[in-house]
Motif scaffolding. Structure first.
Motif, PDB file in Angstrom:
ATOM      1  N   TYR A  21      -9.799 -11.292   3.407  1.00 38.72           N
ATOM      2  CA  TYR A  21      -9.596  -9.914   2.989  1.00 38.72           C
ATOM      3  C   TYR A  21     -10.161  -8.983   4.040  1.00 38.72           C
ATOM      4  O   TYR A  21     -11.259  -8.466   3.919  1.00 38.72           O
ATOM      5  CB  TYR A  21     -10.269  -9.662   1.632  1.00 38.72           C
ATOM      6  CG  TYR A  21      -9.842 -10.644   0.582  1.00 38.72           C
ATOM      7  CD1 TYR A  21      -8.490 -10.796   0.279  1.00 38.72           C
ATOM      8  CD2 TYR A  21     -10.761 -11.432  -0.095  1.00 38.72           C
ATOM      9  CE1 TYR A  21      -8.074 -11.693  -0.679  1.00 38.72           C
ATOM     10  CE2 TYR A  21     -10.352 -12.335  -1.053  1.00 38.72           C
ATOM     11  CZ  TYR A  21      -9.010 -12.465  -1.346  1.00 38.72           C
ATOM     12  OH  TYR A  21      -8.605 -13.338  -2.290  1.00 38.72           O
ATOM     13  N   ILE A  23     -10.160  -5.675   5.272  1.00 37.14           N
ATOM     14  CA  ILE A  23      -9.718  -4.386   4.746  1.00 37.14           C
ATOM     15  C   ILE A  23      -9.134  -3.511   5.841  1.00 37.14           C
ATOM     16  O   ILE A  23      -8.215  -2.752   5.623  1.00 37.14           O
ATOM     17  CB  ILE A  23     -10.896  -3.654   4.077  1.00 37.14           C
ATOM     18  CG1 ILE A  23     -11.507  -4.555   2.995  1.00 37.14           C
ATOM     19  CG2 ILE A  23     -10.443  -2.350   3.475  1.00 37.14           C
ATOM     20  CD1 ILE A  23     -10.557  -4.996   1.944  1.00 37.14           C
ATOM     21  N   TYR A  67      -8.817  -4.731  -1.710  1.00 38.61           N
ATOM     22  CA  TYR A  67      -8.967  -6.170  -1.939  1.00 38.61           C
ATOM     23  C   TYR A  67     -10.357  -6.426  -2.499  1.00 38.61           C
ATOM     24  O   TYR A  67     -11.276  -5.640  -2.282  1.00 38.61           O
ATOM     25  CB  TYR A  67      -8.744  -6.937  -0.635  1.00 38.61           C
ATOM     26  CG  TYR A  67      -7.312  -6.876  -0.175  1.00 38.61           C
ATOM     27  CD1 TYR A  67      -6.412  -7.881  -0.497  1.00 38.61           C
ATOM     28  CD2 TYR A  67      -6.841  -5.783   0.548  1.00 38.61           C
ATOM     29  CE1 TYR A  67      -5.088  -7.819  -0.108  1.00 38.61           C
ATOM     30  CE2 TYR A  67      -5.519  -5.701   0.943  1.00 38.61           C
ATOM     31  CZ  TYR A  67      -4.638  -6.727   0.620  1.00 38.61           C
ATOM     32  OH  TYR A  67      -3.323  -6.645   1.001  1.00 38.61           O
ATOM     33  N   CYS A  80     -12.331   1.107  -2.444  1.00 36.87           N
ATOM     34  CA  CYS A  80     -12.546  -0.174  -1.775  1.00 36.87           C
ATOM     35  C   CYS A  80     -14.009  -0.344  -1.362  1.00 36.87           C
ATOM     36  O   CYS A  80     -14.784   0.621  -1.335  1.00 36.87           O
ATOM     37  CB  CYS A  80     -11.636  -0.302  -0.545  1.00 36.87           C
ATOM     38  SG  CYS A  80     -12.056   0.773   0.839  1.00 36.87           S
ATOM     39  N   GLU A 107      -8.185  -6.147 -10.062  1.00 33.92           N
ATOM     40  CA  GLU A 107      -8.121  -7.316  -9.181  1.00 33.92           C
ATOM     41  C   GLU A 107      -7.158  -8.352  -9.761  1.00 33.92           C
ATOM     42  O   GLU A 107      -6.422  -9.024  -9.022  1.00 33.92           O
ATOM     43  CB  GLU A 107      -9.510  -7.917  -8.997  1.00 33.92           C
ATOM     44  CG  GLU A 107     -10.449  -7.033  -8.201  1.00 33.92           C
ATOM     45  CD  GLU A 107     -11.845  -7.630  -8.064  1.00 33.92           C
ATOM     46  OE1 GLU A 107     -12.024  -8.811  -8.443  1.00 33.92           O
ATOM     47  OE2 GLU A 107     -12.759  -6.917  -7.600  1.00 33.92           O
ATOM     48  N   ALA A 110      -3.533  -7.302  -9.266  1.00 34.67           N
ATOM     49  CA  ALA A 110      -3.100  -7.541  -7.886  1.00 34.67           C
ATOM     50  C   ALA A 110      -2.565  -8.958  -7.702  1.00 34.67           C
ATOM     51  O   ALA A 110      -1.651  -9.191  -6.898  1.00 34.67           O
ATOM     52  CB  ALA A 110      -4.253  -7.280  -6.925  1.00 34.67           C
ATOM     53  N   GLU A 111      -3.129  -9.907  -8.431  1.00 32.68           N
ATOM     54  CA  GLU A 111      -2.694 -11.302  -8.300  1.00 32.68           C
ATOM     55  C   GLU A 111      -1.229 -11.488  -8.662  1.00 32.68           C
ATOM     56  O   GLU A 111      -0.574 -12.417  -8.190  1.00 32.68           O
ATOM     57  CB  GLU A 111      -3.552 -12.213  -9.178  1.00 32.68           C
ATOM     58  CG  GLU A 111      -4.991 -12.363  -8.711  1.00 32.68           C
ATOM     59  CD  GLU A 111      -5.785 -13.290  -9.616  1.00 32.68           C
ATOM     60  OE1 GLU A 111      -5.181 -13.847 -10.569  1.00 32.68           O
ATOM     61  OE2 GLU A 111      -6.984 -13.452  -9.387  1.00 32.68           O
ATOM     62  N   TYR A 130       0.149 -10.824  -3.125  1.00 35.76           N
ATOM     63  CA  TYR A 130      -0.765  -9.763  -2.681  1.00 35.76           C
ATOM     64  C   TYR A 130      -1.928 -10.302  -1.849  1.00 35.76           C
ATOM     65  O   TYR A 130      -2.253  -9.773  -0.783  1.00 35.76           O
ATOM     66  CB  TYR A 130      -1.297  -9.023  -3.909  1.00 35.76           C
ATOM     67  CG  TYR A 130      -2.073  -7.768  -3.589  1.00 35.76           C
ATOM     68  CD1 TYR A 130      -1.417  -6.558  -3.380  1.00 35.76           C
ATOM     69  CD2 TYR A 130      -3.462  -7.779  -3.522  1.00 35.76           C
ATOM     70  CE1 TYR A 130      -2.121  -5.399  -3.099  1.00 35.76           C
ATOM     71  CE2 TYR A 130      -4.180  -6.623  -3.247  1.00 35.76           C
ATOM     72  CZ  TYR A 130      -3.509  -5.442  -3.033  1.00 35.76           C
ATOM     73  OH  TYR A 130      -4.208  -4.300  -2.750  1.00 35.76           O
ATOM     74  N   TYR A 131      -2.574 -11.369  -2.334  1.00 32.84           N
ATOM     75  CA  TYR A 131      -3.768 -11.864  -1.666  1.00 32.84           C
ATOM     76  C   TYR A 131      -3.457 -12.756  -0.460  1.00 32.84           C
ATOM     77  O   TYR A 131      -4.364 -13.182   0.249  1.00 32.84           O
ATOM     78  CB  TYR A 131      -4.662 -12.615  -2.654  1.00 32.84           C
ATOM     79  CG  TYR A 131      -5.317 -11.690  -3.669  1.00 32.84           C
ATOM     80  CD1 TYR A 131      -5.828 -10.458  -3.283  1.00 32.84           C
ATOM     81  CD2 TYR A 131      -5.402 -12.041  -5.012  1.00 32.84           C
ATOM     82  CE1 TYR A 131      -6.414  -9.604  -4.202  1.00 32.84           C
ATOM     83  CE2 TYR A 131      -5.998 -11.193  -5.936  1.00 32.84           C
ATOM     84  CZ  TYR A 131      -6.502  -9.971  -5.527  1.00 32.84           C
ATOM     85  OH  TYR A 131      -7.087  -9.121  -6.439  1.00 32.84           O
TER      86      TYR A 131
END
Length: 307
Positions: A21, A23, A67, A80, A107, A110-111, A130-131
């Motif tokens: 992650y 950023i 993230y 963030c 969070e 987002a998955e 996303y991740y």
């Protein structure tokens, strides 16, 4: 000569011969519900339509995608982890102390998202969870290249045709066709040169572009000259080519053979790895002849493609 170096002259004789992650990498992008089609390059290839969910994942301070850990204040405003430090733990929306509250619900949302690569406009049409998206983007073959010009901090980025035009028009780099070359590098008072970069030369060969670098610098306490070649493309393509460099005089010669490094590797990284033809100053002056008070070094070479 590149800006910032010592005054050098080149006489050219060309013959036609991460963390998961990161950023800082994220940018605001359109998210969507996806209509999937064929698979491709580690991601899904398809069409997406916006649904606005991605807006919930945009940090209100930097506007980058967020993230884990995603932080929120007691009133539910999110930001963030990088910006949490920047705003000194004070919510930029309501000015309430942020504390250490994680927005686990966001969070989790987002998955479920799948997003296009940020380099979609440059040719990457794959879709990623996303991740997984950032990890892909760090190595996406469509990501832009940095300008390979050495000796100045040039921030220009782009695809190869853009950089070739940029080198020619903005840096006034010499462009030559052919896979063999014969250069003579000249410098008066070479003992005064500790760090100097001669003008970059670009060769069009096998329909691709190669950058020839030559410079003087200190290797530890020893003054040296170094010549090396970089390929304007990715590393997997660079490995299809070989090149050789040769320098000598008075019945003696040095020969280097190697694989050109991709311009994905910075000029400094290649130089510091000593991946090229290195000539000690005393030997370079011996090759120059005369009273050894002027550098007159002839470097020849060729590029060929492996079958």
């Amino acid at each position: 000569m590149a800006p910032g170096g010592s005054a050098c002259k080149e006489v050219l004789e060309s013959y036609p011969t991460i963390s998961d992650y990161d950023i800082g990498m994220a940018k605001s992008e359109t998210s969507s519900t996806i209509t999937k089609s064929s698979a491709g390059l580690g991601g899904k290839h398809g069409i997406y339509s916006t649904n606005g969910v991605h807006e919930l994942l945009e940090c209100p301070v930097c506007t980058n995608l967020m993230y884990p850990p995603i932080h929120q204040c007691p009133n539910g405003h999110t930001l963030c982890s990088n910006c949490k430090i920047r705003v000194h733990n004070c919510c930029p929306t309501c000015r309430h102390d942020l504390g250490n509250i994680r927005c686990l619900a966001l969070e989790k949302v987002a998955e479920s998202l799948e997003l296009p690569c940020r380099y979609q406009s440059l040719g990457c049409h794959d879709i990623f969870p996303y991740y997984s998206k950032l990890k892909h983007e760090q190595n996406c073959r469509f990501r832009p290249y940095s300008c390979p010009y050495a000796g100045s901090e040039c921030s220009v980025m782009g695809d190869i045709p853009t950089l070739v035009a940029h080198l020619k028009d903005d840096h006034k780099v010499d462009m030559h066709d052919g896979c063999t070359f014969n250069h003579r590098y000249v410098k008066s008072n070479p003992h005064e040169v500790e760090n100097a970069t001669w003008m970059l030369t670009v060769f069009n060969c096998f329909g691709r572009q190669f950058c020839l670098h030559f410079e003087a610098f200190q290797l530890g306490t020893a003054p040296v000259y170094m010549a090396f070649l970089r390929f304007m493309g990715d590393d997997n393509e660079a490995k299809k080519f070989n090149y050789s460099l040769e320098v000598g005089a008075n019945g003696r010669k040095l020969i280097w053979q190697g694989i050109p490094r991709s311009i994905r590797d910075s000029h400094k990284k290649v130089r510091d790895s000593q991946d090229g033809l290195i000539i000690q100053r005393n030997l370079a002056l011996y090759f120059s002849g005369g009273d050894r008070q002027e550098l007159k070094l002839r470097v020849t070479g060729r590029i060929w493609k492996e079958d």
